[in-house]
Motif scaffolding. Structure first.
Motif, PDB file in Angstrom:
ATOM      1  N   ALA A 232       0.811  -1.219   0.000  1.00 38.80           N
ATOM      2  CA  ALA A 232       0.000   0.000   0.000  1.00 38.80           C
ATOM      3  C   ALA A 232       0.839   1.262   0.000  1.00 38.80           C
ATOM      4  O   ALA A 232       0.360   2.333  -0.426  1.00 38.80           O
ATOM      5  N   ASN A 233       2.096   1.187   0.446  1.00 34.97           N
ATOM      6  CA  ASN A 233       2.872   2.434   0.521  1.00 34.97           C
ATOM      7  C   ASN A 233       3.445   2.869  -0.833  1.00 34.97           C
ATOM      8  O   ASN A 233       4.122   3.889  -0.909  1.00 34.97           O
ATOM      9  N   ALA A 234       3.152   2.099  -1.880  1.00 28.51           N
ATOM     10  CA  ALA A 234       3.509   2.571  -3.226  1.00 28.51           C
ATOM     11  C   ALA A 234       2.670   3.782  -3.624  1.00 28.51           C
ATOM     12  O   ALA A 234       3.058   4.553  -4.502  1.00 28.51           O
ATOM     13  N   ASP A 235       1.532   3.967  -2.965  1.00 30.46           N
ATOM     14  CA  ASP A 235       0.678   5.128  -3.187  1.00 30.46           C
ATOM     15  C   ASP A 235       1.138   6.243  -2.258  1.00 30.46           C
ATOM     16  O   ASP A 235       1.114   6.082  -1.030  1.00 30.46           O
TER      17      ASP A 235
ATOM     18  N   GLY B 142      -0.297   8.673  -1.139  1.00 28.19           N
ATOM     19  CA  GLY B 142      -1.320   9.010  -0.170  1.00 28.19           C
ATOM     20  C   GLY B 142      -1.259   8.185   1.100  1.00 28.19           C
ATOM     21  O   GLY B 142      -1.856   8.565   2.119  1.00 28.19           O
ATOM     22  N   PHE B 143      -0.536   7.060   1.070  1.00 25.88           N
ATOM     23  CA  PHE B 143      -0.371   6.216   2.253  1.00 25.88           C
ATOM     24  C   PHE B 143       0.211   7.011   3.415  1.00 25.88           C
ATOM     25  O   PHE B 143      -0.116   6.756   4.583  1.00 25.88           O
TER      26      PHE B 143
END
Length: 270
Positions: free
Chosen positions: A247-250, A252-253
């Motif tokens: 999820a931290n590829a975004d 916004g994470f």
């Protein structure tokens, strides 16, 4: 990133062993450095050994500086760290928390023994009171939720400043040059079932390491009372580490101030 997986362990009626990390070719990155030790103890548990016995047998095979005994061997009224220092035995309760404590003892025995000796010296000098004092507090932070990090200077500076947008944005490519080992056994326990707010307290390591023995050779001489008293840690929400959590590829994470908290403002002088 691989999931943690589970070990099905039907002979364990308490159920805690069902959550142990599985022996997969691609373990979760926080378990990867510990994987050989986890697998070795897992195998003993799967053969029907109690946790303290499995850790003790594996420790003897490795020449560990301590043995492992059931929790009830800890005499009533004696401090846990004092007992370990004097008896060279670690009391164990069946469960994930003490499983990972044992894994850390087997994987980094010199670090754990040095920390135990410092705890015992503080207890001998000051007794066991309502507060631990700064050195014991710092040792507890490292033991429960610590991590060791080698990182280039700009990355460490951004981490220390909690400049999250820089740390995980502009400097994101520099993470390929880092090494991070989650050491705290409470943190490892939490990472069996990961969630976003898990935060480790990072101790800086000055040079990269080739294996756990090389890491230990760096860390042990630097575990000094005066450095510990200064609490030289930087908080790191560990699932924010690039490539450690999909999820931290975004970007916004990281827009979550409840997890990626800003540095505290310093009181104005005057």
């Amino acid at each position: 990133m691989a999931g943690t997986g589970v070990l099905q362990c039907p002979m364990d009626t308490s159920g805690w062993a069902d959550a142990l990390p599985a022996a997969t070719p691609t373990p979760a990155p926080w378990f990867a450095p510990w994987q050989p030790t986890i697998v070795a103890v897992r195998q003993r548990l799967a053969a029907g050994e109690a946790l303290h016995a499995a850790l003790d047998a594996e420790g003897r095979a490795r020449g560990a500086p301590v043995g492992f005994v059931p929790q009830q061997d800890l005499p009533a009224g004696q401090a846990y760290e004092d007992y370990i220092f004097k008896s060279k035995r670690v009391p164990v309760r069946a469960g994930l928390h003490d499983f990972f404590n044992g894994i850390c003892w087997l994987g980094l025995p010199g670090v754990k023994a040095r920390m135990n000796a410092l705890q015992a010296a503080e207890i001998a000098a000051r007794g066991v009171g309502a507060t631990r004092g700064p050195i014991r507090d710092a040792l507890t932070v490292l033991d429960e939720n610590g991590a060791f990090l080698y990182a280039p200077e700009p990355l460490w500076d951004a981490l220390a400043a909690r400049a999250w947008s820089v740390l995980f944005g502009a400097l994101r490519p520099l993470w390929a040059q880092t090494q991070l080992l989650v050491f705290g056994h409470a943190a490892l326990e939490k990472l069996v079932r990961p969630y976003k707010s898990i935060t480790v307290h990072v101790w800086r390591v000055r040079s990269p390491w080739s294996d756990l023995r090389a890491l230990e050779a760096q860390v042990v001489p630097e575990l000094l009372p005066e450095r510990l008293a200064a609490k030289p840690f930087a908080p790191l929400p560990v699932l924010g580490v690039p490539l450690w959590w999909p999820a931290n590829a975004d970007p916004g994470f990281y827009d979550d101030p409840a997890v990626f908290r800003p540095a505290r403002a310093r009181p104005a002088s005057g």
